[in-house]
Design an enzyme around this catalytic site. Structure first.
Site, short mmCIF file in Angstrom:
data_model
loop_
_atom_site.label_atom_id
_atom_site.label_comp_id
_atom_site.label_asym_id
_atom_site.label_seq_id
_atom_site.Cartn_x
_atom_site.Cartn_y
_atom_site.Cartn_z
N TYR A 94 0.85 -1.20 0.00
CA TYR A 94 0.00 0.00 0.00
C TYR A 94 0.88 1.24 0.00
CZ TYR A 94 -3.01 3.72 1.76
OH TYR A 94 -3.69 4.90 1.89
N GLU A 131 -3.31 7.49 -4.05
CA GLU A 131 -3.27 6.26 -3.27
C GLU A 131 -3.19 5.07 -4.22
OE1 GLU A 131 -5.85 4.97 0.45
OE2 GLU A 131 -6.91 4.47 -1.37
#
Ligand code: GDP
Ligand code: MN
Length: 387
Positions: free
Chosen positions: A101, A189
Site C-alpha cells: 500500500y 493512493e
C-alpha cells in the site's frame, strides 16, 4: 476532483509508475474486443468513484472470451453502493506475489505532505491502521526539500518490503510523490501496489484526487473534469462563471461575495439548518446573474427553502430584486424564498419585491431573522412533502 481508477493510472504512468496496458469501454461488445486485443487473462473492473469494488463483485478475472463477456455483462449497470457502473476498464491481468500500500496526502494538522507505506496492502487500509498500526510507515515529507531516494529507501526498508524490491518500491514512492506535487493532487493512493513473481513493482489500483482550483495549470487534465466525476450542477456553475459548491443539507443559500455567503452558512447552521449549497453570485450581480443563480440552486432537488442574502455595495439591491422577479416569471419555484436585501438601493429593491407580490417570497430585515425564517420554512416543507 476525483478521478476514476483508469484515469488515475494513466496519470501515474506519465510519471513513470508501471501499470498494466488496458482499455476503457462502455459496452459488453467493446469490452470483449478490448479483452481479445489485450490478451488473456484479463481483469474486468468497474469504474466508479468508490472503493471496495472487488468485494462488491465489480472486479473479475477472465481467462477467455466467454468469461470476459459474462463479467462485462454482469458489471456494466451494477449498483455499487449507489454508484451505477457505466464504464469498464479491461486490463491484462497481473500475477501477484505481494500486495503493498502507498499513498501521499496533505496532513493539514502537521502542514506537511504525508507519505504512508505498508506491506499490508490489498485490504482496507483503515483496517490495518486500526488492527496493526505498527505496519503503517508514516513519513512527513519536507515540502521544500522534496522526497529523496534515501528517504524512500528508508521507508521501504522500515516497512519490511522484500529486500530484492526495495529499489523498485523506492522508485514507485518517488514517482508517487512526484505525481502528488507536479499534478497538484490532494490525494494519490495505490492499493494494491503489487510485486509480481518476476519481481516487478506495479500499480494495480489508483485513487487520485486533483485540486480543482489548480486545474488551470494543467490543461492536459482539464478533460478529466468533463466526465462522470463531477457534480453536474457544479459543472454547470463553472461554465457560467458562478461560484457554487454543493453541500449536504436542504437550504439553498445565495449571497453576493464569498465572505457574506460563508457567514450566511454559519447563521443558517446556528439556527439549526443545514445548507444545501454555497452560491456566490459575485459582486455587481445583475438581473441575468441572479436568474442563473436561482436556476442553479433549484437544480438540486434536495433544496426545501432558499435564503437570498444580499448586502448591496457595488451590487445594487434594485438590480437584484429585478433579477429575482425575472427569475420567478421564468422558473416559478415551488419552494419558499426568504429574501434579505440591505445596502445600496435596498429601499427600492424591497419596494420592487413588494409590488411584484411574488408568491412564496418572505422578506426579512436582518440576517439572523432571515436564517430563522428559512430554517422554519424548510422544516415545514420537509414535513409536508410526500416521501
Ligand atoms: P478495489 O476493491 O475497489 O480496491 O479494487 P482493486 O483494483 O484494488 O482490486 C481489488 C482486488 O482485486 C485487488 O486487491 C487484487 O487482489 C484483485 N485484482 C485486481 N487486479 C488484479 C489482477 O490483475 N490480477 C489478480 N490476480 N488480482 C487482481
Ligand atoms: Mn484497491
Amino acid at each position: 476532483m476525483d478521478l476514476l481508477e483508469y484515469q488515475g493510472k494513466q496519470l501515474l504512468a506519465r510519471h513513470g509508475l508501471t501499470v498494466s496496458p488496458g482499455k476503457a469501454v462502455t459496452t459488453v461488445e467493446d469490452a470483449v474486443s478490448a479483452a481479445n486485443e489485450i490478451g488473456y487473462p484479463v481483469v474486468v473492473k468497474a469504474q466508479v468513484l468508490i472503493g471496495g469494488r472487488g468485494k462488491a463483485g465489480g472486479v473479475k478475472l477472465a481467462a477467455d472470451e466467454a468469461e470476459a463477456r459474462e463479467h462485462a455483462g454482469n458489471i456494466l449497470g451494477m449498483d455499487i453502493r449507489g454508484h451505477i457502473v457505466g464504464t469498464l476498464w479491461v486490463e491484462h491481468a497481473s500475477e501477484i506475489a505481494s500486495e503493498y500500500y502507498a499513498s501521499v496526502l496533505l496532513d493539514r494538522s502537521a502542514k506537511q505532505p504525508l507519505l504512508i507505506f505498508s506491506v499490508e496492502g490489498g485490504v482496507e487500509i483503515e483496517q490495518v491502521a486500526k488492527e496493526s498500526p505498527e505496519k503503517l510507515v508514516r513519513h512527513h515529507v519536507d515540502a521544500l526539500e522534496g522526497l529523496s531516494r534515501k528517504e524512500a529507501v528508508a521507508i521501504a526498508t522500515a516497512a519490511g518490503a522484500d529486500a530484492d524490491v526495495i529499489q523498485g518500491v523506492a522508485d514507485a514512492l518517488l514517482a508517487l510523490y512526484e505525481v502528488w506535487t507536479e499534478e497538484d493532487a490532494t490525494l494519490v493512493e495505490i492499493n494494491p501496489l503489487i510485486v509480481t513473481p518476476a519481481r516487478e513493482v506495479k500499480a494495480l489500483d489508483a485513487k487520485v484526487s486533483l485540486d480543482g482550483n489548480a486545474l488551470f495549470r494543467h490543461p492536459e487534465n482539464q478533460a478529466l473534469s468533463d466526465g462522470e466525476n463531477e457534480d453536474p450542477i457544479e459543472r454547470l456553475a463553472k461554465e457560467q462563471g458562478v461560484q457554487y459548491v454543493k453541500l449536504d443539507g436542504d437550504i439553498g443559500v445565495l449571497g453576493n461575495g464569498a465572505g457574506l455567503v460563508m457567514s450566511t452558512l454559519d447563521v443558517v447552521a446556528r439556527a439549526g439548518g443545514a445548507p444545501a449549497n454555497f452560491l456566490d453570485a459575485g459582486g455587481g450581480s445583475d438581473a441575468e446573474k441572479i436568474k442563473q443563480a436561482v436556476r442553479l440552486i433549484l437544480a438540486n432537488d434536495a433544496v426545501k427553502a432558499v435564503l437570498f442574502n444580499i448586502f448591496g455595495g457595488i451590487t445594487r439591491c434594485d438590480e437584484v430584486a429585478r433579477g429575482l422577479i425575472a427569475a420567478f416569471e421564468e422558473i416559478k419555484p415551488s419552494v419558499p424564498f426568504v429574501v434579505r436585501l440591505d445596502g445600496t438601493n435596498d429601499v427600492e429593491g424591497r419596494k420592487l419585491l413588494q409590488e411584484a407580490a411574488l408568491p412564496n417570497v418572505h422578506p426579512a430585515r436582518t440576517m439572523n431573522e432571515a436564517a430563522e425564517m428559512v430554517v422554519a420554512l424548510a422544516a415545514v416543507q420537509s414535513v409536508g412533502s410526500p416521501g
